[in-house]
Design an enzyme around this catalytic site. Structure first.
Site, PDB file in Angstrom:
ATOM      1  CG  HIS A 140      12.096   8.584 -11.229  1.00 52.57           C
ATOM      2  ND1 HIS A 140      10.926   9.500 -10.818  1.00 52.57           N
ATOM      3  CD2 HIS A 140      12.473   9.563 -12.183  1.00 52.57           C
ATOM      4  CE1 HIS A 140      10.755  10.016 -11.987  1.00 52.57           C
ATOM      5  NE2 HIS A 140      11.754  10.741 -12.533  1.00 52.57           N
ATOM      6  CG  ASP A 142      13.668   7.299  -6.420  1.00 46.23           C
ATOM      7  OD1 ASP A 142      13.526   6.255  -7.235  1.00 46.23           O
ATOM      8  OD2 ASP A 142      12.680   6.897  -5.741  1.00 46.23           O
ATOM      9  CG  HIS A 143      11.043   3.165  -8.482  1.00 43.00           C
ATOM     10  ND1 HIS A 143      10.277   2.562  -7.696  1.00 43.00           N
ATOM     11  CD2 HIS A 143      11.050   5.272  -8.119  1.00 43.00           C
ATOM     12  CE1 HIS A 143       9.390   3.821  -6.752  1.00 43.00           C
ATOM     13  NE2 HIS A 143      10.203   4.983  -7.225  1.00 43.00           N
ATOM     14  CG  ASP A 215       7.438   6.664  -7.074  1.00 43.02           C
ATOM     15  OD1 ASP A 215       6.583   5.619  -6.914  1.00 43.02           O
ATOM     16  OD2 ASP A 215       8.643   7.296  -7.773  1.00 43.02           O
ATOM     17  CG  HIS A 254       8.000   6.728  -2.721  1.00 42.99           C
ATOM     18  ND1 HIS A 254       8.907   6.916  -1.930  1.00 42.99           N
ATOM     19  CD2 HIS A 254       7.905   6.890  -4.143  1.00 42.99           C
ATOM     20  CE1 HIS A 254       9.936   7.302  -3.052  1.00 42.99           C
ATOM     21  NE2 HIS A 254       9.704   7.004  -4.616  1.00 42.99           N
TER      22      HIS A 254
END
Ligand SMILES: [Zn+2]
Length: 307
Positions: A140, A142-143, A215, A254
């Site tokens: 993903h 955001d990673h 996540d 997160h």
């Protein structure tokens, strides 16, 4: 905000049933509460301090009650006197975490999910660390979205992961495969469900243990089932992550802990450990809740407490 509330329920009704009936089917650890609380970071009284360039960050009461004396909200943790592993959580984007794992013995370092590489490079420079590896928990943006920029700046890094969709990946890890970052041993644990290629990285340094869960496992929660089933998540959480030693520190992808604990309290209103951790979390001086421990998660995380 975590999709914890809908994660199990939207994906599998039998799993949702297990969650909602968690009060009646509580996971009873073979360890006593007092034993587990020995590993509880939210009750720990240690007072770590660190210097990073001109900044000094000290804790006022526990490992998490950080009182920064500058704008830098950077913390590093070491669990045992003989450990050479240092972990620095680096908040990124809105509520993501990247991490620096530094082996103080060799000054070699790895970064986990370096979405904002410039930020990490700055810290690595201050630490005098030699970056050799990138550990990607999943593809993903955001990673893994910072990989291209990072490799452009630092060509030659080993980029680990288990998904061809990860930009710049050059080493595909097998399940339980081990590799080294300096003198630290890293084991890749396939923890699929959030994505088909989700991996957790379990790092061992003598008696010191840390796991980077992306996540898949959040503190007191779990990730969404984008590419897997409830059975996959159950396997990743219960059969893989929950079996790690209770003292293993948990570094997740997160900062969702407060919201997750509110949900945990809804599921288990009489769980004193959830109440205690939520109370600690509600203190506005607590902005960074990592690391947790596997022991804490067994006490507080409703997704690890179902059978
Ligand atoms: Zn994700």
């Amino acid at each position: 905000m975590s999709s914890l509330r809908t994660a199990f329920s939207s994906s599998n009704t039998s799993a949702a049933y297990r969650i909602l009936t968690a009060r009646r089917t509580l996971h009873t650890s073979s360890l006593s509460s007092s034993t587990l609380s020995a590993f509880s970071t939210f009750t720990r009284k240690t007072k770590p301090s660190l210097s990073l360039g001109n900044s000094l960050v000290t804790s006022s009461r526990s490992a998490h009650r950080i009182t920064p004396s500058s704008n830098l909200s950077l913390h590093q943790f070491s669990t045992t006197a003989h450990s050479t592993m240092r972990v620095i959580p680096v908040p990124a984007l809105e509520d993501n975490y990247s991490y620096i794992i530094l082996d103080e013995k060799t000054s070699e370092a790895a970064v986990v999910d370096p979405v904002q590489p410039q930020k990490l490079m700055h810290i690595l420079q201050h630490l005098g660390a030699k970056l050799t590896s990138v550990l990607c928990t999943h593809h993903h943006w955001d990673h893994a979205g910072g990989n291209v920029e990072l490799i452009a700046k630092k060509p030659g890094l080993a980029v680990f992961g288990a998904d061809a969709r990860i930009p710049e990946i050059n080493y595909v890890v097998k399940d339980k495969e081990e590799f080294k970052v300096g003198s630290l041993t890293v084991q890749a644990l396939w923890t699929h469900c959030h994505t088909k290629g989700s991996v957790s990285y379990y790092v061992k340094d003598g008696a010191d243990r840390a796991v980077f869960t992306g996540d898949t496992l959040f503190l007191s929660g779990c990730g969404r089932f984008f590419e897997g089933t409830a059975a996959d998540m159950y396997n990743s959480l219960l059969h893989i992550l929950a079996t790690l030693p209770v003292e293993t520190k948990v570094y997740c992808g997160h900062e969702y802990t407060k919201a997750n604990l509110k949900f945990a309290q809804h599921v288990e209103p009489e769980n004193p450990h959830v109440a205690q951790k939520l109370q600690w979390c509600m203190d506005e001086s607590v902005t960074v809740t990592v690391p947790g421990t596997i022991g804490e998660e067994l006490l507080c995380n409703p997704f690890l407490r179902v059978k």
